[in-house]
Scaffold this motif. Sequence first.
Motif, mmCIF file in Angstrom:
data_model
loop_
_atom_site.group_PDB
_atom_site.id
_atom_site.type_symbol
_atom_site.label_atom_id
_atom_site.label_comp_id
_atom_site.label_asym_id
_atom_site.label_seq_id
_atom_site.Cartn_x
_atom_site.Cartn_y
_atom_site.Cartn_z
ATOM 1 N N THR A 203 0.823 -1.200 0.000
ATOM 2 C CA THR A 203 0.000 0.000 0.000
ATOM 3 C C THR A 203 0.866 1.264 0.000
ATOM 4 N N LEU A 204 0.218 2.350 -0.345
ATOM 5 C CA LEU A 204 0.791 3.685 -0.193
ATOM 6 C C LEU A 204 -0.153 4.459 0.704
ATOM 7 N N GLY A 205 0.337 4.883 1.854
ATOM 8 C CA GLY A 205 -0.542 5.540 2.812
ATOM 9 C C GLY A 205 0.191 6.555 3.659
ATOM 10 N N CYS A 206 -0.512 7.104 4.641
ATOM 11 C CA CYS A 206 0.046 8.142 5.503
ATOM 12 C C CYS A 206 -0.294 7.832 6.956
ATOM 13 N N GLY A 207 0.195 8.664 7.858
ATOM 14 C CA GLY A 207 -0.074 8.486 9.272
ATOM 15 C C GLY A 207 -1.558 8.576 9.575
ATOM 16 N N ALA A 208 -2.058 7.641 10.359
ATOM 17 C CA ALA A 208 -3.484 7.596 10.679
ATOM 18 C C ALA A 208 -3.785 8.079 12.083
ATOM 19 N N THR A 209 -2.728 8.203 12.905
ATOM 20 C CA THR A 209 -2.897 8.610 14.293
ATOM 21 C C THR A 209 -1.909 9.720 14.610
ATOM 22 N N VAL A 210 -2.127 10.362 15.739
ATOM 23 C CA VAL A 210 -1.257 11.452 16.169
ATOM 24 C C VAL A 210 -1.195 11.443 17.698
ATOM 25 N N TYR A 211 -0.063 11.830 18.237
ATOM 26 C CA TYR A 211 0.064 11.897 19.693
ATOM 27 C C TYR A 211 -0.453 13.237 20.201
ATOM 28 N N ASP A 220 -7.894 13.736 12.652
ATOM 29 C CA ASP A 220 -9.232 14.229 12.347
ATOM 30 C C ASP A 220 -9.736 13.606 11.039
ATOM 31 N N PRO A 221 -10.950 13.020 11.022
ATOM 32 C CA PRO A 221 -11.444 12.307 9.835
ATOM 33 C C PRO A 221 -11.454 13.160 8.577
ATOM 34 N N THR A 222 -11.858 14.432 8.712
ATOM 35 C CA THR A 222 -11.886 15.311 7.534
ATOM 36 C C THR A 222 -10.483 15.564 7.019
ATOM 37 N N GLU A 223 -9.562 15.800 7.941
ATOM 38 C CA GLU A 223 -8.168 16.033 7.543
ATOM 39 C C GLU A 223 -7.581 14.802 6.871
ATOM 40 N N LEU A 224 -7.849 13.622 7.428
ATOM 41 C CA LEU A 224 -7.324 12.393 6.855
ATOM 42 C C LEU A 224 -7.911 12.153 5.469
ATOM 43 N N ALA A 225 -9.218 12.370 5.325
ATOM 44 C CA ALA A 225 -9.862 12.188 4.015
ATOM 45 C C ALA A 225 -9.299 13.167 2.989
ATOM 46 N N THR A 226 -8.980 14.393 3.429
ATOM 47 C CA THR A 226 -8.397 15.394 2.526
ATOM 48 C C THR A 226 -7.024 14.946 2.052
ATOM 49 N N ARG A 227 -6.224 14.394 2.961
ATOM 50 C CA ARG A 227 -4.891 13.904 2.584
ATOM 51 C C ARG A 227 -4.984 12.793 1.541
ATOM 52 N N ILE A 228 -5.883 11.841 1.810
ATOM 53 C CA ILE A 228 -5.994 10.697 0.898
ATOM 54 C C ILE A 228 -6.493 11.149 -0.473
ATOM 55 N N SER A 257 -6.677 -0.818 13.280
ATOM 56 C CA SER A 257 -6.613 -1.422 11.944
ATOM 57 C C SER A 257 -7.494 -0.643 10.971
ATOM 58 N N GLY A 258 -8.676 -0.258 11.445
ATOM 59 C CA GLY A 258 -9.576 0.529 10.607
ATOM 60 C C GLY A 258 -8.987 1.872 10.239
ATOM 61 N N GLN A 259 -8.247 2.483 11.167
ATOM 62 C CA GLN A 259 -7.572 3.745 10.864
ATOM 63 C C GLN A 259 -6.515 3.548 9.777
ATOM 64 N N PHE A 260 -5.779 2.433 9.851
ATOM 65 C CA PHE A 260 -4.803 2.129 8.806
ATOM 66 C C PHE A 260 -5.489 2.036 7.441
ATOM 67 N N GLU A 261 -6.660 1.419 7.417
ATOM 68 C CA GLU A 261 -7.398 1.287 6.152
ATOM 69 C C GLU A 261 -7.789 2.659 5.606
ATOM 70 N N LYS A 262 -8.262 3.554 6.495
ATOM 71 C CA LYS A 262 -8.678 4.900 6.073
ATOM 72 C C LYS A 262 -7.492 5.728 5.587
ATOM 73 N N ALA A 263 -6.294 5.411 6.077
ATOM 74 C CA ALA A 263 -5.099 6.172 5.720
ATOM 75 C C ALA A 263 -4.389 5.595 4.500
ATOM 76 N N THR A 264 -5.058 4.700 3.770
ATOM 77 C CA THR A 264 -4.482 4.069 2.584
ATOM 78 C C THR A 264 -5.033 4.721 1.329
ATOM 79 N N ALA A 265 -4.131 5.237 0.494
ATOM 80 C CA ALA A 265 -4.541 5.872 -0.761
ATOM 81 C C ALA A 265 -4.565 4.870 -1.917
ATOM 82 N N PHE A 266 -3.616 3.929 -1.907
ATOM 83 C CA PHE A 266 -3.516 2.930 -2.969
ATOM 84 C C PHE A 266 -3.154 1.587 -2.339
#
Length: 475
Positions: A203-211, A220-228, A257-266
């Motif tokens: 996969t090609l993805g980005c960080g799904a969580t933040v400290y 933030d779901p909107t921010e993550l969706a914007t990145r993807i 695991s679900g967050q990892f899925e949402k943070a996957t672009a390809f």
Amino acid sequence: MQSVTELLSSLERQHFLRAVERIDAGAKTRFSDSTKFDMVFNGKRYAPKEVTGLALEEAFKHTFGPADFKGGDSSSAFRTLRRCGFTIVPKTAMEAPTSLKSIVSEILSLQTQYSSENTDEMKQRGFLVRVALRDLMYSHIEQFEPTFSASGYECTIEGRDGIGRKVMSAWTRIYDPEMSSSATQGWYVVIHFSSKGDYFYSTLGCGATVYKDGDLADVDPTELATRIHWAQQCFAGQPQLAARFSDAINLHGNHLSGQFEKATAFAKRYDPDCFDETEFWDDLVVLTRMLISIYESERLGKIPLSDAPEVREHQSQLSETIHPKSGSSRGQGRFLSQAEKTAVELHAMATIRAALAERGFTDIEDMSAKESYDFAAKKDGIDWFVEVKGTTSAYANSFLLTANELALHQENKGRTVLAIVYDIDINRDGGDPTATGGRLSIDIPWDPDQWEFKATAYSASRKNLAQTALGKTTN
């Protein structure tokens, strides 16, 4: 006389490139072959200390030998190589004899025996994702590292299965540490494994969580969706890529695991029982090319809601200057080279000169070398002060300004212009970089009160310096 550590801090990528050219041409040196690590560049392996020694010679016209500085993973020499975008790999990775199929099949089998405790099964899974798969990927690094080195990025591979309590979805990723200092930041190519043991994914993805306040929280779901969405749009003109990596990813895991899925672009799915290993490595090459394309867009400031690259670089340099031992600048990204900055500045100045003339300004004079503004100009008999900013950022929302520049524009409010050329493109095909294109944002007159100015650092000096010099300060 500067120490070698100080000299190393002055080295630039070009010095190492010339060193590599000398080695390829058969240069004889006093350095021996490496024992624990290799520098990989453009698909070839080199002794890191030898490359560094020749780079020092290129920069300072003095002969250096193996006794003049140390090597090793935490040495200044290795840190300098990585800062300049070169990849260092352990030699043990060359010895990885196990096949990809056997590794991923065992990982998937262990996924079905998941426990958050460090059971024997989880210990073995951890070894496989953190060591075995990592080393196997390092043993194939010559296939995809040239994509990194061609653009000045370091190629690093790591696996994670949780610190303390084990995560349900372990992973192994490929990335540049300056662009992604941790799995919560930036973009990377990552191998994921289904908890049902049925499939694994490239996969090609980005960080799904933040400290936040010491705890791990969802982006933030909107921010993550914007990145993807942004990442997917980067390849909208290459539909064959979207088709090649269009599989849905289902890790059958928990919330993380679900967050990892949402943070996957390809993503591309593989059945461990019937996949083509050659195809897998070919896919990895393509994904890393896509990753570098995203890195380049990030480096140039094309990502949504980002500060201009020159603002981010300024912040990074301040952090390193004020806290040189904290490593606070690590992972803040790679920035434009001096040649690229010069090309952007010259292009912006030429573009704004023409734009001012089109808008009726006359007597346009370049004052950038001697005054706190860029152009002096006249219009309708009035003298104007013009501030010019050029940036590769896709947005005209941030720039750097000195205290003197801000004071001048505030004092001459109503007779100043803010002219920004943004979304400039960099072309490197001809050798030296050239800047082209861009969009205009011109405020005539410019009202600084419509902007927010942040003091990013303070130059502090003790009060009553005369008394201090006389030794009259008190504790």
